[in-house]
Design an enzyme around this catalytic site. Structure first.
Site, short mmCIF file in Angstrom:
data_model
loop_
_atom_site.label_atom_id
_atom_site.label_comp_id
_atom_site.label_asym_id
_atom_site.label_seq_id
_atom_site.Cartn_x
_atom_site.Cartn_y
_atom_site.Cartn_z
N GLU A 40 46.64 -58.92 33.91
CA GLU A 40 47.44 -58.87 32.73
C GLU A 40 46.62 -59.65 31.68
O GLU A 40 46.59 -61.08 31.92
CB GLU A 40 48.89 -59.52 33.00
CG GLU A 40 49.51 -59.65 31.85
CD GLU A 40 50.84 -60.52 32.06
OE1 GLU A 40 51.18 -61.34 30.98
OE2 GLU A 40 51.30 -60.78 33.17
N ARG A 44 47.24 -63.51 23.44
CA ARG A 44 47.20 -64.74 22.95
C ARG A 44 45.72 -65.10 22.10
O ARG A 44 45.70 -66.29 21.69
CB ARG A 44 47.55 -65.78 24.09
CG ARG A 44 49.20 -65.52 24.24
CD ARG A 44 49.53 -66.79 25.20
NE ARG A 44 49.28 -66.71 26.75
CZ ARG A 44 49.18 -67.30 27.63
NH1 ARG A 44 49.88 -68.68 27.40
NH2 ARG A 44 48.85 -66.99 28.98
N LYS A 127 60.12 -58.70 34.35
CA LYS A 127 59.50 -59.94 34.40
C LYS A 127 60.31 -61.12 34.26
O LYS A 127 61.32 -61.04 33.13
CB LYS A 127 58.53 -59.97 33.29
CG LYS A 127 57.57 -61.45 33.09
CD LYS A 127 56.66 -61.36 31.94
CE LYS A 127 55.91 -62.96 31.74
NZ LYS A 127 54.93 -62.74 31.03
#
Length: 206
Positions: A40, A44, A127
């Site tokens: 993943e 960011r 999640k």
């Protein structure tokens, strides 16, 4: 085999923050060498899409984009080669974009309301984030009870010491975490060290 099933089989999802695109290829190779071919890559950093594009050349790697918070990032991630999308919270905008793009979406949830919003859009693997800060395993058990068809991928504060507690829950398909790909090793170019840690993580949960 579905992406959800592939992730359930692997049981771990390394959450990765890439600051230098030059790290993308050796990192992909390190994860594949460890027997943990999944990543993943979080949105960011400015080079996230570029890193995903490089890593997408490794066809054995199950590749997703994380920290996706708007439709533009969904499109960017898809164009770069990501096959699934993860967000910190449930986003109707991201959900709609994933449906339109034909991408699997793992929305972040932190409440029963989030779970019901995700279910309304057809998402059943969610999640749980931030897992430890929200009460960890006990909270997850409470959330899961009213929703027997829902599966979870908890992330946030999970590490080598507590991952087993989460994976012991039948509702948990896999756990996400950054401990498998330490930033300090990536910055140092120690990709054999990353392979070693990822292998240890896998061996610990077997």
């Amino acid at each position: 085999m579905t992406i959800e099933q592939q992730i359930a089989d692997l049981k771990l999802v390394p959450v990765i923050k890439i600051t230098d695109p030059a790290h993308a290829a050796p990192l992909a190779e390190a994860l594949i060498a460890a027997g943990l071919p999944v990543a993943e890559v979080t949105f960011r950093t400015d080079c996230a899409a570029e890193a995903i594009k490089i890593m997408s050349q490794y066809k054995d790697l199950l590749l997703g984009a994380g920290t996706v918070i708007n439709a533009a990032q969904v499109e960017e991630a898809k164009n770069a080669g990501a096959t699934f999308i993860i967000s910190p919270g449930f986003s109707p905008e991201v959900s709609k974009a994933c449906i339109a793009a034909g991408l699997i979406y793992f929305p972040g949830i932190a409440s029963p309301r989030d779970i019901q919003d995700a279910l309304a859009d057809g998402w059943k693997t969610l999640k749980f984030f931030p897992a430890e800060a929200l009460g960890g395993v006990n909270t997850l058990k409470a959330f899961a009870a009213p929703y027997p068809g829902v599966k979870f991928v908890p992330t946030g504060g999970i590490n080598a010491d507590n991952v087993g507690e989460y994976l012991a829950l039948p509702q948990v398909q896999a756990c996400g975490g950054s401990w498998m790909v330490p930033n300090k090793l990536m910055d140092a170019g120690d990709f054999s060290g990353i392979t070693k840690i990822a292998k240890e993580a896998l061996n610990k949960i077997k």
